[in-house]
Scaffold this motif. Sequence first.
Motif, PDB file in Angstrom:
ATOM      1  N   ASP A  63       0.882  -1.282  -0.036  1.00 56.12           N
ATOM      2  CA  ASP A  63       0.137   0.082   0.070  1.00 56.12           C
ATOM      3  C   ASP A  63       0.890   1.495   0.046  1.00 56.12           C
ATOM      4  N   HIS A  64       2.032   1.149  -0.047  1.00 53.41           N
ATOM      5  CA  HIS A  64       3.052   2.314  -0.234  1.00 53.41           C
ATOM      6  C   HIS A  64       4.105   2.078  -0.647  1.00 53.41           C
ATOM      7  N   CYS A  65       5.190   3.065  -0.870  1.00 48.49           N
ATOM      8  CA  CYS A  65       6.717   2.868  -1.042  1.00 48.49           C
ATOM      9  C   CYS A  65       7.296   3.384  -0.139  1.00 48.49           C
ATOM     10  N   SER A  66       8.701   3.029   0.239  1.00 43.78           N
ATOM     11  CA  SER A  66       9.347   3.655   1.185  1.00 43.78           C
ATOM     12  C   SER A  66      10.935   4.014   0.692  1.00 43.78           C
ATOM     13  N   LEU A  67      11.227   4.955   1.390  1.00 46.83           N
ATOM     14  CA  LEU A  67      12.593   5.392   1.121  1.00 46.83           C
ATOM     15  C   LEU A  67      13.341   5.327   2.470  1.00 46.83           C
ATOM     16  N   PHE A  68      14.498   4.689   2.341  1.00 45.47           N
ATOM     17  CA  PHE A  68      15.542   4.520   3.637  1.00 45.47           C
ATOM     18  C   PHE A  68      16.815   5.439   3.372  1.00 45.47           C
ATOM     19  N   PRO A  69      16.689   6.745   3.882  1.00 38.60           N
ATOM     20  CA  PRO A  69      17.885   7.534   3.708  1.00 38.60           C
ATOM     21  C   PRO A  69      18.896   7.722   4.537  1.00 38.60           C
ATOM     22  N   THR A  70      18.433   7.102   5.753  1.00 33.46           N
ATOM     23  CA  THR A  70      19.063   7.079   6.944  1.00 33.46           C
ATOM     24  C   THR A  70      18.533   8.101   7.829  1.00 33.46           C
ATOM     25  N   ALA A  71      18.686   7.749   9.208  1.00 29.37           N
ATOM     26  CA  ALA A  71      17.984   8.595  10.243  1.00 29.37           C
ATOM     27  C   ALA A  71      18.277  10.162  10.507  1.00 29.37           C
ATOM     28  N   SER A  72      19.716  10.252   9.894  1.00 28.95           N
ATOM     29  CA  SER A  72      20.201  11.660  10.054  1.00 28.95           C
ATOM     30  C   SER A  72      19.492  12.398   8.916  1.00 28.95           C
ATOM     31  N   MET A  73      19.144  11.854   7.762  1.00 25.55           N
ATOM     32  CA  MET A  73      18.488  12.681   6.628  1.00 25.55           C
ATOM     33  C   MET A  73      17.094  12.858   6.881  1.00 25.55           C
ATOM     34  N   ILE A  74      16.178  11.962   7.688  1.00 25.24           N
ATOM     35  CA  ILE A  74      15.105  12.114   8.064  1.00 25.24           C
ATOM     36  C   ILE A  74      14.782  13.100   9.073  1.00 25.24           C
ATOM     37  N   VAL A 105       6.800   9.377   8.436  1.00 24.56           N
ATOM     38  CA  VAL A 105       8.190   9.196   8.543  1.00 24.56           C
ATOM     39  C   VAL A 105       8.244   8.213  10.186  1.00 24.56           C
ATOM     40  N   SER A 106       9.280   7.665  10.059  1.00 25.15           N
ATOM     41  CA  SER A 106      10.104   6.863  11.211  1.00 25.15           C
ATOM     42  C   SER A 106      11.210   7.391  11.325  1.00 25.15           C
ATOM     43  N   LYS A 107      11.888   6.935  12.262  1.00 21.81           N
ATOM     44  CA  LYS A 107      13.271   7.168  12.385  1.00 21.81           C
ATOM     45  C   LYS A 107      14.340   7.159  11.409  1.00 21.81           C
ATOM     46  N   GLY A 108      14.104   6.236  10.097  1.00 22.37           N
ATOM     47  CA  GLY A 108      14.914   5.954   9.199  1.00 22.37           C
ATOM     48  C   GLY A 108      14.252   5.891   7.881  1.00 22.37           C
ATOM     49  N   THR A 109      12.966   6.019   8.047  1.00 20.60           N
ATOM     50  CA  THR A 109      12.210   5.676   6.616  1.00 20.60           C
ATOM     51  C   THR A 109      11.059   6.835   6.269  1.00 20.60           C
ATOM     52  N   ILE A 110      10.966   6.836   5.253  1.00 23.19           N
ATOM     53  CA  ILE A 110      10.013   7.978   4.526  1.00 23.19           C
ATOM     54  C   ILE A 110       8.775   6.744   3.710  1.00 23.19           C
ATOM     55  N   HIS A 111       7.684   6.997   4.163  1.00 23.61           N
ATOM     56  CA  HIS A 111       6.621   6.336   3.490  1.00 23.61           C
ATOM     57  C   HIS A 111       5.870   7.161   2.492  1.00 23.61           C
ATOM     58  N   PHE A 112       5.509   6.788   1.344  1.00 26.95           N
ATOM     59  CA  PHE A 112       4.699   7.660   0.348  1.00 26.95           C
ATOM     60  C   PHE A 112       3.734   6.983  -0.368  1.00 26.95           C
ATOM     61  N   LEU A 162      12.984  17.555  -3.892  1.00 22.69           N
ATOM     62  CA  LEU A 162      13.094  17.015  -2.431  1.00 22.69           C
ATOM     63  C   LEU A 162      14.298  16.039  -2.410  1.00 22.69           C
ATOM     64  N   LEU A 163      14.036  14.892  -3.106  1.00 25.31           N
ATOM     65  CA  LEU A 163      14.651  13.794  -3.456  1.00 25.31           C
ATOM     66  C   LEU A 163      16.294  14.070  -3.631  1.00 25.31           C
ATOM     67  N   LYS A 164      16.466  15.020  -4.608  1.00 24.94           N
ATOM     68  CA  LYS A 164      17.561  15.395  -5.100  1.00 24.94           C
ATOM     69  C   LYS A 164      18.504  16.185  -4.009  1.00 24.94           C
ATOM     70  N   LYS A 165      17.819  17.013  -3.221  1.00 24.14           N
ATOM     71  CA  LYS A 165      18.496  17.669  -2.026  1.00 24.14           C
ATOM     72  C   LYS A 165      19.000  16.639  -1.262  1.00 24.14           C
ATOM     73  N   MET A 166      18.008  15.536  -0.637  1.00 22.68           N
ATOM     74  CA  MET A 166      18.281  14.608   0.220  1.00 22.68           C
ATOM     75  C   MET A 166      19.593  13.714  -0.190  1.00 22.68           C
ATOM     76  N   VAL A 167      19.795  13.541  -1.523  1.00 25.26           N
ATOM     77  CA  VAL A 167      20.981  12.698  -1.867  1.00 25.26           C
ATOM     78  C   VAL A 167      22.245  13.641  -1.809  1.00 25.26           C
ATOM     79  N   MET A 200      28.447  11.650   3.907  1.00 24.40           N
ATOM     80  CA  MET A 200      29.489  10.502   3.554  1.00 24.40           C
ATOM     81  C   MET A 200      30.722  11.186   3.456  1.00 24.40           C
ATOM     82  N   GLU A 201      30.609  12.188   2.721  1.00 20.11           N
ATOM     83  CA  GLU A 201      32.200  12.586   2.410  1.00 20.11           C
ATOM     84  C   GLU A 201      32.748  13.214   3.611  1.00 20.11           C
TER      85      GLU A 201
END
Length: 140
Positions: free
Chosen positions: A82-93, A105-112, A122-127, A134-135
């Motif tokens: 019933d949804h998709c999720s992105l797991f960008p790490t808790a720090s990005m959330i 959202v949860s600690k490390g997940t975005i449901h949409f 928004l996704l590009k900004k998060m990446v 990471m750098e």
Amino acid sequence: MKKAVSRNRASSAKSSAPPKTVEKYVAGVREPVRSTLDKIRATIRSVAPAETTEVISYGIPAFKINGAKYKGMLMWYAAFSDHCSLFPTASMIKTFKEDLKDFKVSKGTIHFPVDKPLPAALLKKMVKARLAEMEAKKRG
């Protein structure tokens, strides 16, 4: 003992073995979920460095970087019934908390919703923010 099969993934066919490649994972997902995942993949790829590869990690698709500037897992994504999720790490959330107020959202997940992917900008900004993180970790 019989192995439990997850019924959460938005699969068009029942399978006892998890997919071993991202292509097989995405091919096994029904429409319109597949199109949503394709948009997410394309958006991430448009910002990710050339040395980024797609892998299956924890049973779901992920972007992994093994280069001179960045090394490690960039982010994960998945399809559910019933949804998709992105797991960008808790720090990005945490960093994008205000931008994500319209999403579950949860600690490390975005449901949409399946039919409403995260906005590409928004996704590009998060990446980009995740790459910067990471750098910094690699330098530090």
